[in-house]
Design a protein around this motif. Structure first.
Motif, PDB file in Angstrom:
ATOM      1  N   LEU A 188      17.329 107.705  48.713  1.00 12.63           N
ATOM      2  CA  LEU A 188      16.371 107.340  49.394  1.00 12.63           C
ATOM      3  C   LEU A 188      16.863 105.866  49.719  1.00 12.63           C
ATOM      4  O   LEU A 188      17.048 105.059  48.842  1.00 12.63           O
ATOM      5  N   ILE A 189      16.908 105.534  51.149  1.00 16.07           N
ATOM      6  CA  ILE A 189      16.940 104.169  51.421  1.00 16.07           C
ATOM      7  C   ILE A 189      15.540 103.613  52.019  1.00 16.07           C
ATOM      8  O   ILE A 189      14.915 104.181  52.971  1.00 16.07           O
ATOM      9  N   VAL A 220      17.528 105.288  44.683  1.00 14.31           N
ATOM     10  CA  VAL A 220      16.756 104.809  45.810  1.00 14.31           C
ATOM     11  C   VAL A 220      17.239 103.328  45.799  1.00 14.31           C
ATOM     12  O   VAL A 220      17.605 102.536  44.925  1.00 14.31           O
ATOM     13  N   ILE A 221      17.474 102.862  47.050  1.00 15.11           N
ATOM     14  CA  ILE A 221      18.158 101.662  47.497  1.00 15.11           C
ATOM     15  C   ILE A 221      17.042 100.936  48.145  1.00 15.11           C
ATOM     16  O   ILE A 221      16.671 101.518  49.067  1.00 15.11           O
ATOM     17  N   MET A 222      16.930  99.835  47.832  1.00 19.10           N
ATOM     18  CA  MET A 222      15.810  98.992  48.799  1.00 19.10           C
ATOM     19  C   MET A 222      16.435  97.917  49.626  1.00 19.10           C
ATOM     20  O   MET A 222      17.205  97.028  49.104  1.00 19.10           O
ATOM     21  N   MET A 223      16.056  97.845  50.829  1.00 18.45           N
ATOM     22  CA  MET A 223      16.598  96.798  51.823  1.00 18.45           C
ATOM     23  C   MET A 223      15.346  95.939  52.326  1.00 18.45           C
ATOM     24  O   MET A 223      14.311  96.577  52.798  1.00 18.45           O
ATOM     25  N   GLN A 224      15.412  94.654  52.037  1.00 19.49           N
ATOM     26  CA  GLN A 224      14.205  93.999  52.360  1.00 19.49           C
ATOM     27  C   GLN A 224      14.782  92.536  53.240  1.00 19.49           C
ATOM     28  O   GLN A 224      15.704  91.982  52.954  1.00 19.49           O
ATOM     29  N   THR A 225      13.615  92.299  53.952  1.00 21.01           N
ATOM     30  CA  THR A 225      13.847  91.057  54.654  1.00 21.01           C
ATOM     31  C   THR A 225      13.002  90.144  54.049  1.00 21.01           C
ATOM     32  O   THR A 225      11.788  90.230  54.072  1.00 21.01           O
ATOM     33  N   ILE A 226      13.487  88.974  53.640  1.00 24.18           N
ATOM     34  CA  ILE A 226      12.318  87.951  52.647  1.00 24.18           C
ATOM     35  C   ILE A 226      12.543  86.625  53.354  1.00 24.18           C
ATOM     36  O   ILE A 226      13.449  86.151  53.828  1.00 24.18           O
ATOM     37  N   PHE A 227      11.098  86.118  53.756  1.00 22.81           N
ATOM     38  CA  PHE A 227      10.874  85.090  54.357  1.00 22.81           C
ATOM     39  C   PHE A 227      10.985  83.828  53.058  1.00 22.81           C
ATOM     40  O   PHE A 227       9.894  83.962  52.334  1.00 22.81           O
ATOM     41  N   VAL A 258      17.055 100.240  43.258  1.00 24.62           N
ATOM     42  CA  VAL A 258      15.895 100.558  42.319  1.00 24.62           C
ATOM     43  C   VAL A 258      16.133 101.428  41.380  1.00 24.62           C
ATOM     44  O   VAL A 258      15.710 101.536  40.164  1.00 24.62           O
ATOM     45  N   LYS A 259      16.892 102.649  41.790  1.00 28.83           N
ATOM     46  CA  LYS A 259      17.241 103.622  40.653  1.00 28.83           C
ATOM     47  C   LYS A 259      18.512 104.449  41.005  1.00 28.83           C
ATOM     48  O   LYS A 259      18.810 104.663  42.313  1.00 28.83           O
ATOM     49  N   MET A 260      19.162 104.730  40.177  1.00 32.68           N
ATOM     50  CA  MET A 260      20.240 105.650  40.132  1.00 32.68           C
ATOM     51  C   MET A 260      20.536 106.469  39.012  1.00 32.68           C
ATOM     52  O   MET A 260      20.906 105.797  37.997  1.00 32.68           O
ATOM     53  N   ARG A 261      20.117 107.516  38.932  1.00 30.87           N
ATOM     54  CA  ARG A 261      20.153 108.303  37.574  1.00 30.87           C
ATOM     55  C   ARG A 261      21.670 108.577  37.036  1.00 30.87           C
ATOM     56  O   ARG A 261      22.351 108.733  37.692  1.00 30.87           O
ATOM     57  N   GLY A 262      21.756 108.181  35.916  1.00 39.25           N
ATOM     58  CA  GLY A 262      22.885 108.608  35.263  1.00 39.25           C
ATOM     59  C   GLY A 262      23.880 107.456  35.511  1.00 39.25           C
ATOM     60  O   GLY A 262      25.192 107.516  35.008  1.00 39.25           O
TER      61      GLY A 262
END
Ligand code: ATP
Ligand code: MG
Length: 253
Positions: free
Chosen positions: A27-28, A201-208, A220-224
């Motif tokens: 999941l992206i 799960v890979i999370m992409m964020q724009t941070i101000f 965020v998560k990658m099983r095993g």
């Protein structure tokens, strides 16, 4: 243990012990403009051009011509790839409209999910056909958010979402599914049930931060798999997305 495949995104594979887990769903997650579509398309294009893995884009967001011209900005010629039978585009933008129509019709008669699930079933059927046709190894679904905005009832949404993810996991392809970040901010973010169902799960964020904007990516998560779970910077330019796994997003001191 499972095999890994190169993501095609410079710097990303290093963060996940060598590559994306083959034949799994990742999941992206990201806000608007985070680069989800670009990252997923880079995974497809590098797959078919460098790693001999054909790919399929299922778009719930935009039509084929628009998509092809957007991707040409990065030098990714999906039209040519399609002509060479290395790529297929499934325009699923109508799917959500069909689902709404059916929903309206069904409401009059019975409170049933069947109408919506039928259209998801059709999509999965079409996907299976195309996978066989070009022996695709990679699939992208962009974006889950588009479809599930239509399901206002949380239980219906959950059922439909689970059905779709389960169907995708039976395809035997390495699959990226993009979805929207429900809330900004790492601490306050609510986990969605989709995150529990998928392999990674890979999370992409724009941070101000302090008047400037920075882009940060996190596994965020990658099983095993042992992962680098820091929030690391990434950039978007005319070559696509690049991740900097050894850099820290925030300057220390
Ligand atoms: N050539 C480029 N150079 C730098 N940045 C670019 C370039 N092309 C696109 N971008 C940036 O990429 C972002 C859009 O990427 P993308 O469409 O993948 O986002 P997304 O997460 O899919 O967004 P949405 O939720 O709206 O679908 C924008 O923020 C835009 O500024
Ligand atoms: Mg997008």
């Amino acid at each position: 243990m499972f095999e890994t495949v190169p993501s095609g995104v410079y710097g990303l594979d290093e963060m996940i012990s060598g590559g994306l887990p083959s034949k799994r769903i990742i999941l992206i997650l990201g806000g608007p403009g985070a680069g989800k579509t670009i990252l997923a398309s880079q995974f497809l294009y590098k797959g078919l051009s460098e790693f001999n893995e054909n790919g399929i884009m299922v778009s719930l967001d935009e039509g084929k011509n628009h998509y092809f011209s957007e991707m040409n900005n990065f030098g990714w010629d999906f039209q040519k790839a399609e002509e060479e039978n290395k790529f297929r585009f499934i325009d699923a933008t109508r799917l959500s409209r069909v689902a709404i129509l059916k929903e309206k019709m069904m409401k009059e008669e019975t409170h049933s999910l069947r109408g919506k699930l039928l259209s998801i079933d059709k999509l999965v059927e079409q996907l299976q056909e195309k996978i066989q046709e070009i022996e695709a190894k990679r699939v992208v679904l962009d974006t889950l958010a588009s479809l599930f905005y239509r399901f206002t009832d949380p239980i219906e949404r959950r059922t439909a979402s689970q059905d779709l993810i389960e169907a995708l996991s039976d395809l035997g392809t390495t699959t990226l599914v993009t979805t929207e970040l429900s809330e900004l901010g790492l601490q306050t973010r609510k986990l969605t049930y989709e995150e529990f169902m998928v392999h990674g799960v890979i999370m992409m964020q724009t941070i101000f931060s302090g008047g400037s904007t920075v882009r940060g990516l996190q596994i965020v998560k990658m099983r095993g798999v042992s992962t680098n779970s820091n929030v690391v910077p990434y950039t978007i330019d005319r070559n696509g997305i690049e991740v900097y796994p050894t850099m820290s997003l925030f300057r220390e001191g």
